[in-house]
Enzyme design. Structure first.
Site, PDB file in Angstrom:
ATOM      1  CB  THR A  89      -0.898  -0.077   1.303  1.00 21.23           C
ATOM      2  OG1 THR A  89      -1.856  -1.271   0.982  1.00 21.23           O
ATOM      3  CG2 THR A  89      -1.536   1.262   1.337  1.00 21.23           C
ATOM      4  CG  ASP A 210      -6.283  -3.765   1.261  1.00 19.67           C
ATOM      5  OD1 ASP A 210      -5.377  -4.339   0.381  1.00 19.67           O
ATOM      6  OD2 ASP A 210      -5.862  -3.762   2.514  1.00 19.67           O
TER       7      ASP A 210
END
Ligand code: AMP
Ligand code: ZN
Ligand code: ZN
Length: 428
Positions: A89, A210
């Site tokens: 990320t 996610d």
């Protein structure tokens, strides 16, 4: 850093035409033709960058996504967006806004050790996230503000640290509990400011997909598709808000993600203690990229213990990391880096016991060219082609693309506008 190929003439021409336009403006004002001036004055460029964390390129084809479909019909879609290595990320969000590979912007993982700083970085460590020593390069919000524009990078990794001593005009500390609606509305509210105070660049971030894909695995259709529809609804709210303000046709709206996701079945776990003494190996980051940082005198022995130890784990001495990863040129990269095959996990026996033997059912971080790591890119706006799907390209070029669409002079970076010129309405 690579030499960049610039499409210099187009930018140069734009500068000339802008100066000519300013001249015409002055003449018309002098002639008292104010209303004609207002109609012909080009609106200030506006670009909104949206991140759907963990949204794999194909998720939008599994379930109705009216907002993304509308954006794709009005603009361009990539078959998939190729993330930077590692497909995590923080490294990828910061590559998108700087145009730098992770080895150059310094966010080489979600968990980092810097030998010179003698300090550790972690995405949940608030003081580290806000400490500018970790974040190298120039994010686009700083590029914009240096060139007289207002920027509002909400919840974007890196936005909490000052760059060159300054924060963006609008930002706020990350708070995962803020609703999707509020994330959208805070940007829309800024668009209601007078033109001189209105941001030229803003970001909106969502972790919903996610979260679901880690927890349930990317193939858990009910849970992941529901998250996909929730973030699509948030995008719909943003589009409606732009329409209500008469900005939908003028704004560039770029929706992207940082990486994809792959299922991690419970039987695909490597327990590292079986191969090496963890006290000596000193692992500072785990799945799926192992960062192993033994004392200098132990590096070779640890490397030999791990090399060939498991058929789904490949370890590299730092100097031997493949060129295509762009992942060597930083003191923050460990002396030994291990990469797992897609869908495999590596952990310690202690961690596995702590978790009662259960790890998450989906993950990312694997090789950036793995199809399952492919990310989302759908974008529309006056500078972009309409209704086209383009082959996969790397997210390192997005900074150049965004600078072009905002008519900003980019800072030095690893991307090239030429690599994405086929997305442009006037420049394929
Ligand atoms: P990853 O471990 O790579 O899957 O990271 C995803 C998580 O990063 C999300 O679930 C968020 O909780 C967290 N996150 C995303 N953006 C930020 C941010 N700006 N600051 C702190 N944490 C963040
Ligand atoms: Zn992510
Ligand atoms: Zn994740």
């Amino acid at each position: 850093m690579n030499g960049r190929v610039r499409i210099g003439s187009r930018r140069g021409l734009r500068g000339v035409s802008a100066r000519l336009a300013a001249g015409v403006l002055a003449v018309l004002v002098a002639a008292g033709a104010c209303s004609a001036v207002r109609q012909s004055a080009a609106p200030a460029p506006l670009l909104i960058l949206v991140s759907f964390d963990g949204f794999r390129w194909d998720f939008m084809d599994r379930v109705p996504t009216p907002a993304l479909d509308r954006l794709a019909a009005a603009g361009v879609r990539a078959e998939r967006l190729i993330p930077a290595f590692p497909t995590k990320t923080f490294p990828n969000h910061y590559t998108v806004v700087t145009g730098l590979y992770t080895e150059h912007h310094g966010i080489v993982a979600n968990n980092i050790v810097d030998p010179a700083l003698e300090d550790r970085f972690g995405l949940r460590n608030r003081s580290a996230v806000q400490d500018p020593r970790w974040w190298h390069g120039e994010p686009i919000w700083r590029t914009a503000q240096r060139q007289g524009r207002v920027a509002a990078p909400f919840f974007w990794p890196g936005s909490e640290a000052p760059n060159d001593g300054q924060h963006a005009a609008h930002w706020r500390p990350y708070d995962g509990s803020v609703s999707h609606e509020e994330r959208v509305d805070q940007v829309l509210a800024l668009l209601d400011l007078p033109p001189t105070e209105r941001p030229a660049f803003a970001t909106v971030y969502f972790s919903d997909v996610d979260d679901a894909a880690h927890r349930f695995g990317p193939d858990a259709r009910a849970q992941v598709d529901a998250a996909v529809q929730r973030v699509d609804a948030a995008l719909g709210r943003l589009i409606t808000g732009l329409e209500e303000r008469g900005l939908w046709d003028q704004a560039h709206l770029l929706v992207t993600s940082d990486h994809g996701m792959i299922g991690t079945p419970p039987d695909q776990v490597i327990v590292l203690d079986d191969y090496v003494d963890l006290e000596i190996a000193k692992v500072i980051d785990w799945a799926p990229v192992l960062a192993v940082w033994p004392k200098p005198e132990d590096v070779e022995e640890v490397y030999q213990s791990l090399s060939g130890a498991h058929p789904h784990l490949t370890v590299y001495r730092k100097a031997e990391i493949p060129d295509g990863w762009h992942y060597r040129d930083s003191p923050r990269i460990a002396p030994i880096v291990g990469l797992l095959d897609g869908g495999w996990r590596v952990t310690s026996r202690a961690y596995l016991e702590l978790r009662g033997g259960r790890l998450s059912l989906g993950d990312h971080g694997y090789h950036h060219e793995l199809e399952e790591m492919g990310a989302l890119f759908v974008a529309s706006g006056p500078g972009l082609r309409r209704g086209e799907t383009v082959p996969p390209f790397s997210n390192v070029h997005l900074y150049e693309l965004m600078c072009h669409l905002l008519d900003l002079e980019p800072a030095p970076n690893d991307g090239s506008l030429e690599a994405v010129s086929h997305l442009l309405r006037d420049g394929g």
